[in-house]
Write a protein that holds these residues in place. Structure first.
Motif, PDB file in Angstrom:
ATOM      1  N   PRO A  64      -2.481  -7.981  -1.567  1.00 11.84           N
ATOM      2  CA  PRO A  64      -1.412  -6.801  -1.415  1.00 11.84           C
ATOM      3  C   PRO A  64      -2.073  -5.882  -2.594  1.00 11.84           C
ATOM      4  O   PRO A  64      -2.154  -6.239  -3.753  1.00 11.84           O
ATOM      5  N   LEU A  65      -2.219  -4.668  -2.197  1.00  7.59           N
ATOM      6  CA  LEU A  65      -2.345  -3.452  -3.028  1.00  7.59           C
ATOM      7  C   LEU A  65      -1.689  -3.873  -4.542  1.00  7.59           C
ATOM      8  O   LEU A  65      -0.296  -3.682  -4.316  1.00  7.59           O
ATOM      9  N   TYR A  66      -1.942  -3.688  -5.768  1.00  8.13           N
ATOM     10  CA  TYR A  66      -1.354  -3.370  -6.841  1.00  8.13           C
ATOM     11  C   TYR A  66      -1.393  -2.156  -7.169  1.00  8.13           C
ATOM     12  O   TYR A  66      -2.531  -1.470  -7.585  1.00  8.13           O
ATOM     13  N   TYR A  85      -8.583   2.180  -5.719  1.00  7.71           N
ATOM     14  CA  TYR A  85      -7.425   1.507  -5.872  1.00  7.71           C
ATOM     15  C   TYR A  85      -7.303   0.793  -7.433  1.00  7.71           C
ATOM     16  O   TYR A  85      -6.452   0.298  -7.821  1.00  7.71           O
ATOM     17  N   CYS A  86      -8.287   1.091  -8.108  1.00  6.03           N
ATOM     18  CA  CYS A  86      -8.663   0.388  -9.395  1.00  6.03           C
ATOM     19  C   CYS A  86      -8.750   1.461 -10.582  1.00  6.03           C
ATOM     20  O   CYS A  86      -9.531   2.494 -10.290  1.00  6.03           O
ATOM     21  N   GLU A 139       2.403   2.618  -2.132  1.00  9.85           N
ATOM     22  CA  GLU A 139       3.184   1.454  -2.550  1.00  9.85           C
ATOM     23  C   GLU A 139       2.527   0.273  -1.813  1.00  9.85           C
ATOM     24  O   GLU A 139       1.967  -0.115  -0.980  1.00  9.85           O
ATOM     25  N   GLU A 140       3.044  -0.727  -2.778  1.00  9.89           N
ATOM     26  CA  GLU A 140       2.578  -2.339  -2.371  1.00  9.89           C
ATOM     27  C   GLU A 140       3.276  -2.786  -1.098  1.00  9.89           C
ATOM     28  O   GLU A 140       4.188  -2.655  -0.918  1.00  9.89           O
ATOM     29  N   PRO A 141       2.364  -3.317  -0.335  1.00 16.06           N
ATOM     30  CA  PRO A 141       2.686  -3.643   0.982  1.00 16.06           C
ATOM     31  C   PRO A 141       3.775  -4.743   0.830  1.00 16.06           C
ATOM     32  O   PRO A 141       3.805  -5.746  -0.245  1.00 16.06           O
ATOM     33  N   SER A 142       4.678  -4.664   1.831  1.00 17.42           N
ATOM     34  CA  SER A 142       5.754  -5.907   1.764  1.00 17.42           C
ATOM     35  C   SER A 142       5.198  -7.152   2.014  1.00 17.42           C
ATOM     36  O   SER A 142       4.562  -7.528   2.658  1.00 17.42           O
ATOM     37  N   ILE A 199      -4.411  -2.495   1.904  1.00 14.34           N
ATOM     38  CA  ILE A 199      -4.285  -1.047   1.490  1.00 14.34           C
ATOM     39  C   ILE A 199      -3.711  -0.362   2.537  1.00 14.34           C
ATOM     40  O   ILE A 199      -4.114  -0.027   3.642  1.00 14.34           O
ATOM     41  N   PRO A 200      -2.259  -0.261   2.421  1.00 12.85           N
ATOM     42  CA  PRO A 200      -1.351   0.446   3.580  1.00 12.85           C
ATOM     43  C   PRO A 200      -2.072   1.723   3.926  1.00 12.85           C
ATOM     44  O   PRO A 200      -2.271   2.777   3.245  1.00 12.85           O
TER      45      PRO A 200
END
Length: 423
Positions: free
Chosen positions: A218-220, A34-35, A231-234, A191-192
């Motif tokens: 939440p994931l960026y 994710y980075c 997508e970023e989690p809600s 991470i969804p």
């Protein structure tokens, strides 16, 4: 020391006290899916990016400036832009200097936990009392989806064996941190589709280890990262995960996903003055101890910095009287004769072993590479020798003298920023 004044650990004072992150750790020992740390834009706030990377002595000049300009800074931290303990020498040297110069300051580090173990006792002894570890899973099947590789010692490990080593070192580190009474926070990235249904299990395990607080982030989505398509989690998803995790361990609800060069109150962007000072400090020569007391200058007339290194038959050596601030001439040193190829620059670096910096009007790639390897800082400047020497010895701004070509970041071209580190 009032530990309640750490804004990341105490939500009640998040708007009253600020923190400053010193970006002295560019390298990382794992690659999270994710980075992506390649680019920095001042208009975005996320971990792993910085407007410039500092050496420890540069970081101290920058810190002094921030503490003058920004009120109520209670915390000095190192969070990257890589991992602090993939850069242990820079990290520990910086922390020692901060502890010596500002003994009442709260010190903290944020790490993936892979390589912190050997340094925990020294961290405790120097007064580092808050540590954050990013731990995203405790199940190898899930964890192996999160990382492209883990570099442990001299080995680069594939995702599953790499995660197993990472988790082992993380759990060992957490136990050791708690033995040393260091307040410990765990960051877990939501991470969804990967670990979102696993975080309660992480929370339960962290509670067993007596971790103080869990921060579910939440994931960026980062352009260029393997998980860039997610997508970023809600907010509702994050709230539900935090609610479940809170059954086991206290939660942090006010995280702002801070940059590696964040300075000030949580949630507030760095001012233009702070950004400019950071970049200015990154161009300053690194200051060494009294074993490197001198400065070398290439000059045609003994007054101006106006000669290229390759043409200089001699270099002028200057010193600094700390008592009265006087810059004084030491001697002229004859440079090695041309014709010996790379050996010329090796011989020159030996000749300048007692100099902390070399100031010239220009030089080629070969001498730059050799001299930099010997930790002789090289500055290409326009101006008088006295101005340049004062800037080097006293840490003054040399922004008006430096020859450089910095590509600024802007909203229209957010990928045009300064690189934030690398392996």
């Amino acid at each position: 020391m009032d530990l309640s004044n750490h804004p990341c650990f105490n939500a009640k004072i998040k708007g009253l006290y600020g923190r400053v992150h010193l970006p002295v750790a560019p390298r990382c020992n794992i690659q999270c899916n994710y980075c992506d740390r390649k680019y920095d834009c001042v208009n975005e706030s996320r971990p792993g990016v910085t407007g410039a990377v500092l050496k420890p002595s540069q970081a101290m000049i920058y810190l002094n400036y921030v503490l003058e300009k920004v009120k109520n800074i209670s915390v000095v931290g190192i969070t990257g832009p890589g991992d602090p303990f993939a850069n242990p020498d820079e990290t520990m040297e910086t922390l020692r200097w901060v502890q010596k110069q500002y003994p009442g300051m709260i010190l903290c580090v944020a790490t993936n936990g892979l390589a912190i173990g050997p340094y925990i006792d020294e961290l405790a002894e120097m007064g580092v009392n808050h540590v954050t570890i990013t731990l995203n899973a405790i199940d190898p099947e899930i964890g192996s989806q999160l990382y492209s590789f883990v570099r442990h010692g001299k080995r680069t490990l594939a995702p599953k064996p790499g995660f197993e080593v990472l988790l082992e070192k993380q759990l060992e580190a957490i136990a050791h941190l708690k033995e040393r009474n260091i307040t410990t926070k765990i960051n877990t990235i939501i991470i969804p589709g990967v670990n979102e249904n696993h975080i309660e299990a992480v929370a339960e395990k962290m509670a067993e280890l007596k971790v103080d607080i869990l921060n579910c982030i939440p994931l960026y989505p980062n352009k260029g990262a393997n998980f860039a398509h997610l997508e970023e989690p809600s907010k509702s998803v994050v709230d539900n995960i935090q609610k479940k995790a809170a059954k086991h361990i206290p939660q942090m609800y006010h995280c702002k996903r801070c940059r590696a060069d964040a300075a000030g109150i949580l949630g507030e962007s760095n001012s233009r003055e702070i950004i400019e000072k950071l970049q200015e400090c990154a161009q300053m020569p690194e200051i060494y101890d009294d074993e490197r007391p001198y400065l070398a200058v290439a000059s045609l007339d003994g007054r101006l910095v106006n000669q290229k290194l390759g043409k200089a038959e001699k270099l002028l050596i200057y010193g600094h009287n700390k008592d009265n601030g006087e810059i004084y001439f030491v001697e002229a040193r004859k440079t090695p004769s041309p014709g010996s190829g790379m050996q010329r620059w090796e011989d020159l670096s030996d000749m300048l072993s007692d100099c902390r910096a070399l100031i010239v009007a220009g030089l080629g790639d070969n001498p730059r590479r050799v001299l930099s390897q010997k930790k002789i800082d090289i500055l290409e400047l326009d101006g008088t020798i006295i101005e340049a020497a004062e800037a080097v010895f006293e840490g003054h701004s040399m922004d008006f003298m430096v020859q450089r070509d910095i590509q600024a970041c802007n909203k229209k071209n957010p990928m045009a920023g300064i690189m934030g580190g690398g392996f």
